[in-house]
Scaffold this motif. Sequence first.
Motif, short mmCIF file in Angstrom:
data_model
loop_
_atom_site.label_atom_id
_atom_site.label_comp_id
_atom_site.label_asym_id
_atom_site.label_seq_id
_atom_site.Cartn_x
_atom_site.Cartn_y
_atom_site.Cartn_z
N ILE A 385 -4.47 -31.40 121.98
CA ILE A 385 -3.94 -32.44 121.09
C ILE A 385 -2.53 -32.84 121.54
CG2 ILE A 385 -3.28 -32.98 118.71
CD1 ILE A 385 -5.40 -30.97 117.78
N LEU A 386 -1.74 -31.84 121.91
CA LEU A 386 -0.38 -32.11 122.38
C LEU A 386 -0.36 -32.57 123.83
CD1 LEU A 386 1.49 -29.04 120.81
CD2 LEU A 386 1.44 -31.41 119.97
N ILE A 387 -1.16 -31.89 124.67
CA ILE A 387 -1.15 -32.18 126.11
C ILE A 387 -1.55 -33.63 126.37
CG2 ILE A 387 -2.22 -31.64 128.34
CD1 ILE A 387 -2.55 -28.74 127.30
N PHE A 388 -2.54 -34.13 125.61
CA PHE A 388 -3.09 -35.46 125.89
C PHE A 388 -2.73 -36.49 124.81
CE2 PHE A 388 -6.29 -32.40 127.69
CZ PHE A 388 -5.87 -32.53 128.99
N SER A 389 -1.84 -36.10 123.88
CA SER A 389 -1.42 -37.01 122.80
C SER A 389 -2.62 -37.67 122.15
CB SER A 389 -0.47 -38.09 123.36
OG SER A 389 0.65 -37.49 123.97
N MET A 390 -3.53 -36.83 121.67
CA MET A 390 -4.78 -37.34 121.12
C MET A 390 -4.55 -38.07 119.80
SD MET A 390 -7.39 -34.21 122.03
CE MET A 390 -8.82 -35.04 121.33
N LYS A 391 -5.37 -39.08 119.57
CA LYS A 391 -5.26 -39.87 118.36
C LYS A 391 -5.93 -39.16 117.19
CE LYS A 391 -5.32 -44.20 120.97
NZ LYS A 391 -6.07 -45.46 121.26
N GLN A 392 -5.53 -39.58 115.99
CA GLN A 392 -6.11 -38.99 114.79
C GLN A 392 -7.62 -39.25 114.76
OE1 GLN A 392 -4.41 -40.58 111.23
NE2 GLN A 392 -5.27 -39.01 109.89
N GLY A 393 -8.36 -38.26 114.44
CA GLY A 393 -9.82 -38.38 114.34
C GLY A 393 -10.55 -37.92 115.58
N GLN A 394 -9.90 -37.95 116.76
CA GLN A 394 -10.59 -37.54 117.99
C GLN A 394 -10.96 -36.06 117.95
OE1 GLN A 394 -7.56 -39.04 120.82
NE2 GLN A 394 -9.20 -40.23 121.76
N TYR A 395 -10.00 -35.23 117.51
CA TYR A 395 -10.28 -33.78 117.47
C TYR A 395 -11.34 -33.48 116.41
CZ TYR A 395 -9.42 -28.75 117.77
OH TYR A 395 -9.57 -27.39 117.97
N GLY A 396 -11.30 -34.19 115.30
CA GLY A 396 -12.30 -33.99 114.26
C GLY A 396 -13.71 -34.27 114.77
N ARG A 397 -13.85 -35.34 115.56
CA ARG A 397 -15.17 -35.65 116.14
C ARG A 397 -15.62 -34.54 117.08
NH1 ARG A 397 -12.97 -40.93 116.43
NH2 ARG A 397 -12.49 -40.68 118.66
#
Length: 599
Positions: A385-397
């Motif tokens: 999440i930090l390394i790739f600056s993931m957007k909200q919802g991507q990790y949840g999916r």
Amino acid sequence: MNIGHTLLALTPIAVVFLLMVVLGRSAKLSMSSAYLVTALLALFVWQAPGAVIAAATINGVVTAITLLFIVFGAVLLLNTLKESGALLAIRQGFMDVSPDRRVQVIIVAWLFGSLIEGSSGFGTPSAVGAPLLLALGFPAMAAVMAVLVIQSTPVSFGAVGTPMLVGVRSGIDNKTDVAQLLAPMQPLEYLQQIVENVAMVHALVGFVIPLILCGMLTRFFGAQQSFTEGLKAWKFALFAGVAFTLPYYLIARVLGPEFPSMVGALVGLVIVISAAKKGFLVPKQSFDFPPRAAWEQKWLGTVSNDADSSATSAAKFSVLRAFSPYVLVVALLILTRTVAPLKAFLTGPLTTLKIPALFGTNISPSAQFLYSPGFILILASLACILIFSMKQGQYGRAVKSSAHTMVEAAPALLLAVPMVQVFINSASADGSMLSMPLVLAQGAAALAGNAWPNVSPWVGSLGAFIAGSNTVSNMMFAYFQFSTAQQIALNLDQSAVVVALQAVGGAAGNMICVHNVVAAGAVVGMMNREGEVIRKTLVPMAYYCIQAGLIGQALITGSLGWWVAAAVWLVVVLAALSMTKGKPLAASGHQGQNLAAAR
């Protein structure tokens, strides 16, 4: 030895083999049938206490849950990388090393997989390596086959030497007859002797595994379905085999059992990647899979290997940044396994869930979730999440998709592992009958006589097939192997070779172990095709056990004839495999039309 009991003890394994391997039934059906047969035999023939059967079953369920935790972590990391777009950068990085799939499978499965095995063991190479191969564009079944085939040579020194330090050592420790025979030396001296023999046999047998792996890749997943296409990479494959096994053997002699697989793989990775980038020994004609439209349906899993889901962000990731979560996994695995205070905390009473003496038996189910590779894989996914600056919802999916995959894998593992635990804990209450695995081993010893070294690896492999662990196989059979060596009048040096063959065979058995196959398939979403995978991995497993037995006989007898037999066997195996050829995809009806259209 009662031959009737020996045949009955073989029944659970025969049920699994018949249903799963011969008839191609699912692991869920095969293992539920095998569990029922095993429990009935244990209760009514072996007369094991009902409390032991119940406790063993619950212990199996707990173990299966810990395996599912690893599956979830592995798939979550893959899905997180996919959601972030990092998979495209990883794929491109390996393509830049070499577009040749034979080179890629050697680097990822053989070398990176061996590094993961050396640092963690217990099936983790499948959980990490199979999704990575999938991300590179390998068919799901090819990825599973590859990571299982390499679970051989590095396994005896996996998890920082656990199969030797815990498996073999606990198997022969505290035995009066062993102590008397070892009186002139320290027990650790004898263990080191076994370690050196294990490393020697593995090196002599295992250096050819990358070549066999390349051949199997082209035979089952190439457009021409030809083993010979893989053999064309023989120079690079044998170079990669030696680049790992030579430092592996030297480290075993100098440093002991903790670091051969880990350090040997690191050395091999540096050498082989450098050579591949420069084109050293790399085949001039590159091999790739046929276009995806031509892939057979059975090659596919439900976890997508399409890395383009977030392609817009992929271009900004360097290969090092994209691959950094896997570097983090390796680093954390090494730290948690080698830093004593940290390991003590993660495996201590505060972080261990345990049910002591369940139902009044000596079975104590336990789980160490913070020490599990699954926890490390989850931490790495969170770091993404930090390394790739993931957007909200991507990790949840990613979490939702990974949970779905884990649930699909659950039934097979929740049946397979309890069956194994009941099988192992089937000894009679009064001690008049040994557990089913030991009954089988004694039957084999009675038949083999002085040819026992040729049989010894198969016993180790049987133990790993049953238990899913080289460590457990060694714990079950190391003392039995030592005792059998004494019964056929071998001296201490020769008995150290026999015990080493147990450990080598136990490593090879990981290629066909049911719950390894189920777990490896689960991380790429490939369910209910375990039998087909085992039919493929039986070939290298058989090569491994037979070759180890021949080399073991040569080391024990000093006879040139056994060395010649080992060399002839290797030539025969490669020649036989090179003559096997399937129907080219381009000439197979609908598949061929797909291939032509895709081109």
